[in-house]
Design a protein around this motif. Structure first.
Motif, mmCIF file in Angstrom:
data_model
loop_
_atom_site.group_PDB
_atom_site.id
_atom_site.type_symbol
_atom_site.label_atom_id
_atom_site.label_comp_id
_atom_site.label_asym_id
_atom_site.label_seq_id
_atom_site.Cartn_x
_atom_site.Cartn_y
_atom_site.Cartn_z
ATOM 1 N N LEU A 35 -0.638 -14.768 6.865
ATOM 2 C CA LEU A 35 -1.576 -13.818 7.348
ATOM 3 C C LEU A 35 -3.625 -14.567 7.288
ATOM 4 C CD1 LEU A 35 -0.781 -10.040 7.884
ATOM 5 C CD2 LEU A 35 -0.607 -11.976 9.696
ATOM 6 N N LEU A 36 -2.916 -15.278 5.995
ATOM 7 C CA LEU A 36 -4.357 -15.805 5.272
ATOM 8 C C LEU A 36 -4.635 -17.198 5.732
ATOM 9 C CD1 LEU A 36 -5.440 -13.647 2.408
ATOM 10 C CD2 LEU A 36 -5.930 -13.406 4.663
ATOM 11 N N ARG A 37 -3.518 -17.621 6.240
ATOM 12 C CA ARG A 37 -3.937 -19.090 7.399
ATOM 13 C C ARG A 37 -4.129 -19.253 8.161
ATOM 14 N NH1 ARG A 37 2.570 -20.782 5.658
ATOM 15 N NH2 ARG A 37 2.657 -20.206 3.465
ATOM 16 N N PRO A 38 -5.668 -20.683 8.022
ATOM 17 C CA PRO A 38 -6.409 -20.165 9.223
ATOM 18 C C PRO A 38 -4.660 -20.632 11.008
ATOM 19 C CG PRO A 38 -7.024 -21.448 7.885
ATOM 20 C CD PRO A 38 -5.631 -21.063 7.663
ATOM 21 N N GLY A 39 -5.428 -20.889 11.809
ATOM 22 C CA GLY A 39 -5.026 -20.778 12.805
ATOM 23 C C GLY A 39 -3.264 -20.282 13.368
ATOM 24 N N LEU A 40 -3.189 -19.694 12.604
ATOM 25 C CA LEU A 40 -2.122 -18.460 12.597
ATOM 26 C C LEU A 40 -1.821 -17.972 14.430
ATOM 27 C CD1 LEU A 40 0.720 -18.017 11.340
ATOM 28 C CD2 LEU A 40 -0.777 -15.384 10.912
ATOM 29 N N ARG A 41 -0.426 -18.377 15.167
ATOM 30 C CA ARG A 41 -0.996 -17.430 16.837
ATOM 31 C C ARG A 41 -1.224 -16.412 16.865
ATOM 32 N NH1 ARG A 41 3.375 -18.162 18.560
ATOM 33 N NH2 ARG A 41 4.827 -18.838 17.015
ATOM 34 N N ARG A 42 -1.316 -15.550 17.952
ATOM 35 C CA ARG A 42 -1.508 -14.016 17.790
ATOM 36 C C ARG A 42 -0.724 -13.057 17.329
ATOM 37 N NH1 ARG A 42 -5.326 -10.091 18.566
ATOM 38 N NH2 ARG A 42 -5.070 -8.804 19.894
ATOM 39 N N GLU A 43 1.390 -13.965 18.713
ATOM 40 C CA GLU A 43 1.773 -13.211 18.302
ATOM 41 C C GLU A 43 2.388 -13.183 16.993
ATOM 42 O OE1 GLU A 43 1.008 -15.763 20.624
ATOM 43 O OE2 GLU A 43 0.828 -14.404 22.705
ATOM 44 N N ARG A 44 2.799 -14.632 16.591
ATOM 45 C CA ARG A 44 3.070 -14.793 14.753
ATOM 46 C C ARG A 44 2.274 -13.580 13.993
ATOM 47 N NH1 ARG A 44 7.357 -14.811 12.014
ATOM 48 N NH2 ARG A 44 7.111 -16.478 10.398
ATOM 49 N N ALA A 45 1.717 -13.318 14.209
ATOM 50 C CA ALA A 45 0.124 -12.816 14.007
ATOM 51 C C ALA A 45 0.733 -11.150 13.425
ATOM 52 C CB ALA A 45 -1.409 -13.002 13.527
ATOM 53 N N HIS A 46 0.291 -10.871 14.325
ATOM 54 C CA HIS A 46 1.015 -9.068 14.825
ATOM 55 C C HIS A 46 2.581 -9.436 14.530
ATOM 56 C CE1 HIS A 46 -1.917 -7.113 16.637
ATOM 57 N NE2 HIS A 46 -2.304 -8.753 17.674
ATOM 58 N N GLN A 47 3.366 -10.255 14.149
ATOM 59 C CA GLN A 47 4.832 -10.002 14.211
ATOM 60 C C GLN A 47 4.805 -9.892 12.568
ATOM 61 O OE1 GLN A 47 7.114 -12.714 14.916
ATOM 62 N NE2 GLN A 47 9.264 -12.277 14.110
ATOM 63 N N ILE A 48 3.825 -10.650 12.176
ATOM 64 C CA ILE A 48 4.005 -10.797 10.391
ATOM 65 C C ILE A 48 3.517 -8.840 9.611
ATOM 66 C CG2 ILE A 48 3.037 -11.688 8.147
ATOM 67 C CD1 ILE A 48 3.242 -14.100 9.444
ATOM 68 N N ALA A 49 2.366 -8.778 10.463
ATOM 69 C CA ALA A 49 1.450 -7.978 10.097
ATOM 70 C C ALA A 49 2.271 -6.791 10.054
ATOM 71 C CB ALA A 49 0.126 -7.798 10.297
ATOM 72 N N SER A 50 3.346 -6.269 11.141
ATOM 73 C CA SER A 50 3.785 -5.117 11.597
ATOM 74 C C SER A 50 4.567 -4.836 10.459
ATOM 75 C CB SER A 50 4.401 -5.696 12.966
ATOM 76 O OG SER A 50 3.792 -4.918 13.659
ATOM 77 N N GLY A 51 5.065 -6.002 9.996
ATOM 78 C CA GLY A 51 6.388 -6.515 8.958
ATOM 79 C C GLY A 51 5.927 -5.481 7.633
ATOM 80 N N ILE A 52 4.511 -5.964 7.332
ATOM 81 C CA ILE A 52 4.170 -5.092 6.534
ATOM 82 C C ILE A 52 3.258 -3.952 6.342
ATOM 83 C CG2 ILE A 52 4.665 -7.589 5.094
ATOM 84 C CD1 ILE A 52 1.379 -7.384 5.072
ATOM 85 N N GLY A 53 3.489 -3.350 7.598
ATOM 86 C CA GLY A 53 2.948 -1.778 7.664
ATOM 87 C C GLY A 53 1.676 -1.817 8.267
ATOM 88 N N LEU A 54 0.544 -3.307 8.499
ATOM 89 C CA LEU A 54 -0.304 -3.723 9.145
ATOM 90 C C LEU A 54 -0.667 -3.740 10.179
ATOM 91 C CD1 LEU A 54 -1.805 -6.226 6.534
ATOM 92 C CD2 LEU A 54 -2.268 -3.596 6.133
ATOM 93 N N SER A 55 -0.203 -2.203 11.097
ATOM 94 C CA SER A 55 -0.305 -2.068 12.290
ATOM 95 C C SER A 55 -1.311 -1.896 12.593
ATOM 96 C CB SER A 55 0.998 -1.032 12.788
ATOM 97 O OG SER A 55 0.558 0.461 12.335
ATOM 98 N N ARG A 56 -2.878 -1.361 12.822
ATOM 99 C CA ARG A 56 -3.394 -0.670 12.537
ATOM 100 C C ARG A 56 -3.973 -2.812 13.069
ATOM 101 N NH1 ARG A 56 -6.664 3.029 10.192
ATOM 102 N NH2 ARG A 56 -8.433 2.887 11.086
ATOM 103 N N ASP A 57 -5.371 -2.418 14.073
ATOM 104 C CA ASP A 57 -5.842 -4.162 14.531
ATOM 105 C C ASP A 57 -6.842 -3.076 15.234
ATOM 106 O OD1 ASP A 57 -6.845 -6.699 15.071
ATOM 107 O OD2 ASP A 57 -4.944 -6.947 16.534
ATOM 108 N N PRO A 58 -8.245 -3.970 15.089
ATOM 109 C CA PRO A 58 -9.085 -4.955 13.486
ATOM 110 C C PRO A 58 -8.479 -4.597 12.426
ATOM 111 C CG PRO A 58 -10.740 -3.781 14.616
ATOM 112 C CD PRO A 58 -9.562 -3.708 15.020
ATOM 113 N N LEU A 59 -8.836 -5.078 11.583
ATOM 114 C CA LEU A 59 -8.815 -5.418 9.575
ATOM 115 C C LEU A 59 -9.669 -6.098 9.016
ATOM 116 C CD1 LEU A 59 -4.768 -6.149 9.819
ATOM 117 C CD2 LEU A 59 -5.804 -3.851 9.692
ATOM 118 N N GLN A 60 -9.521 -5.992 7.935
ATOM 119 C CA GLN A 60 -11.085 -7.116 7.443
ATOM 120 C C GLN A 60 -10.344 -7.216 5.903
ATOM 121 O OE1 GLN A 60 -12.943 -1.778 6.103
ATOM 122 N NE2 GLN A 60 -14.148 -4.733 6.155
#
Length: 503
Positions: free
Chosen positions: A278-303
């Protein structure tokens, strides 16, 4: 527990009391013989103090002073030996009156009962009680161990302890959050427990392992000492069997908490690897949401927050932060701990408390696909935090003052004086007038009318004053660099104001 009444009731000792029922429930912890008239410094409290009165001045004032000193030493009771060859054949009236006045049991030992017989009886009973307490503790330890091997160790251990001891117990995480509570834990107990954890984690002055308000005394047991994984808080018991068994309880709870932590290591590693993606630059939004949901970071935005530790402490500190922020995802990167977390108003304070002494940078709140930006901000702010000695958040205002605070007071004062020296030579009234005009004009980005409105003067007045500032300082105020230099000088002067400025 042996009491004065137990000693009076022992048929082999044949002791009698001259004080009626006063103090008969006092616990006796030892037996001691002394002919000192001031024995307090030789007592620890709870003694049956035996004397034949050899040196005791048998006057009202002498006996009163003696008994007062014994009370100050914490005696459970006094015992006077009477009989053949001893100073007294009957209880002296002044000593009896003094004992009654101070409410201290005064026992009389007959000629046929030597003090050694009383001493042996008391210590024999103490040994029997300790043996019985140890046996009870072993039996209770067997029960606790069997429960610990069951399907629900934490709840089972706390439930068994509550049913057997009647004492309350709580397991809290590194930040004082509840992990498990025994039945009957109320808000007051929980508040006392959280206060104890807070005092431990901040190492408050005068902290001890025992605390609590009112009549309740609590024991605090950290699971790990330097960077605790969790805390076990329980009511301190006066029962020796429970005190022995409480050590077993704490050990079993600690083992279970450590087991849970070790069992969760593969999952933590998976979540850390996902955070790295998730901390890699240029990650597509759909892919970022998929990764975040898989580790329990379902809330958006984050810091992202970054805590800088040391190579020796980073592993334990990661565990501690993970316990304090159960909703966060952590990644250990050399000596840095990177934390992905939903916005929290108290995040800076929490991290400052858990990671005391460590530099903490906190990035801005961003969409999940822009976490790389928040991470970059947090990493860059770690160095600023180290200089300022506090956590630094990217959303803080007054960025210019934040940067200025990184310099020493002497450097800032020297810089502002060098730039504003031509103005400092003016009369105080004119100097303040020109500086205020310059500051408002720069704040208005060089716009005449807004600056004039802020100063309640005509726009031509502002223009004339700015022209004078330019002439005095030699700056071209049409140039951005010169404007910025004057702006920074004014801000530096605000951070380190001159002591000779007028009111």
């Amino acid at each position: 527990m042996i009491t004065v009444q137990d000693v009076l009731s022992a048929p082999t000792l044949r002791l009698t009391s001259m004080s009626g029922t006063a103090g008969v429930n006092n616990p006796i912890t030892a037996a001691h013989v002394s002919e000192l008239t001031r024995p307090r410094d030789w007592l620890q409290g709870g003694e049956l103090l035996m004397t034949v009165g050899l040196m005791l001045p048998m006057t009202e004032s002498g006996c009163r002073d003696y008994v007062r000193d014994c009370v100050a030493g914490g005696v459970a009771a006094l015992c006077l030996g009477l009989g053949h060859g001893l100073p007294y054949q009957a209880p002296p009236a002044p000593l009896v009156e003094a004992a009654r006045e101070f409410g201290v049991p005064l026992l009389i030992a007959p000629d046929s009962v030597p003090f050694i017989a009383i001493t042996k009886w008391i210590f024999s009973r103490i040994a029997e009680e300790e043996k019985r307490a140890l046996e009870d503790a072993i039996e209770l330890s067997y029960q606790l161990t069997a429960v610990a091997a069951g399907p629900s160790p934490l709840s089972g251990l706390l439930g068994t302890w509550r049913s057997v001891s009647g004492s309350l117990c709580a397991v809290l995480d590194a930040s004082g959050g509840v992990v498990q509570l025994s039945d009957g834990v109320d808000a007051a107990f929980l508040q006392d427990a959280e206060d104890q954890v807070g005092r431990y984690t901040t190492r408050a002055r005068g902290w001890t392992a025992f605390g609590g308000a009112g009549r309740r005394e609590l024991e605090l047991h950290p699971v790990r000492i330097e960077n605790p994984l969790a805390f076990v808080v329980l009511e301190r018991s006066a029962d020796s069997a429970l005190r022995h068994a409480s050590n077993v309880l704490v050990s079993l709870l600690s083992l279970e908490l450590e087991r849970r932590h070790v069992a969760g290591e593969p999952e933590r590693q998976r979540r850390a690897a996902a955070l790295a993606q998730l901390l890699r630059p240029g990650l597509r939004r759909e892919r970022a949401h998929q990764i975040a949901s898989g580790i329990g970071l379902s809330r958006d935005p984050l810091q992202i927050a970054v805590v800088r530790s040391t190579p020796e402490a980073v592993a334990d500190l990661t565990v501690r932060i993970g316990s304090a922020l159960p909703d966060a995802v952590l990644r250990q990167r050399n000596s840095d701990i990177e934390i992905a977390h939903p916005e929290s108003a108290g995040l800076a304070d929490l991290l400052s408390g858990v990671a005391e002494g460590c530099a903490v940078g906190i990035g801005a709140l961003v969409p999940v696909d822009a976490l790389a930006v928040s991470a970059m901000q947090a990493r860059s702010l770690v160095a600023v935090s180290a200089r300022l000695g506090r956590a630094v958040d990217a959303k803080e205002g007054e960025t210019v003052q934040l940067l200025l605070r990184l310099g020493s007071a002497d450097v800032l004062s020297g810089f502002s004086t060098a730039v504003l020296a031509p103005l400092d030579q003016l009369e105080p009234r004119e100097r303040v007038e020109l500086q205020r005009t310059l500051e408002e004009w720069l704040r208005a980005n060089g716009a005449w009318d807004p600056a004039a409105a802020a100063l309640s003067v005509h726009r031509n007045t502002v223009r004339n004053r700015i022209d004078k500032v330019a002439a005095l300082t030699g700056r071209n105020l049409d140039q951005a660099d010169d404007r910025m230099e004057l702006w920074l000088a004014l801000k530096a002067r605000a951070v380190t104001p001159s002591t000779d400025e007028p009111d």
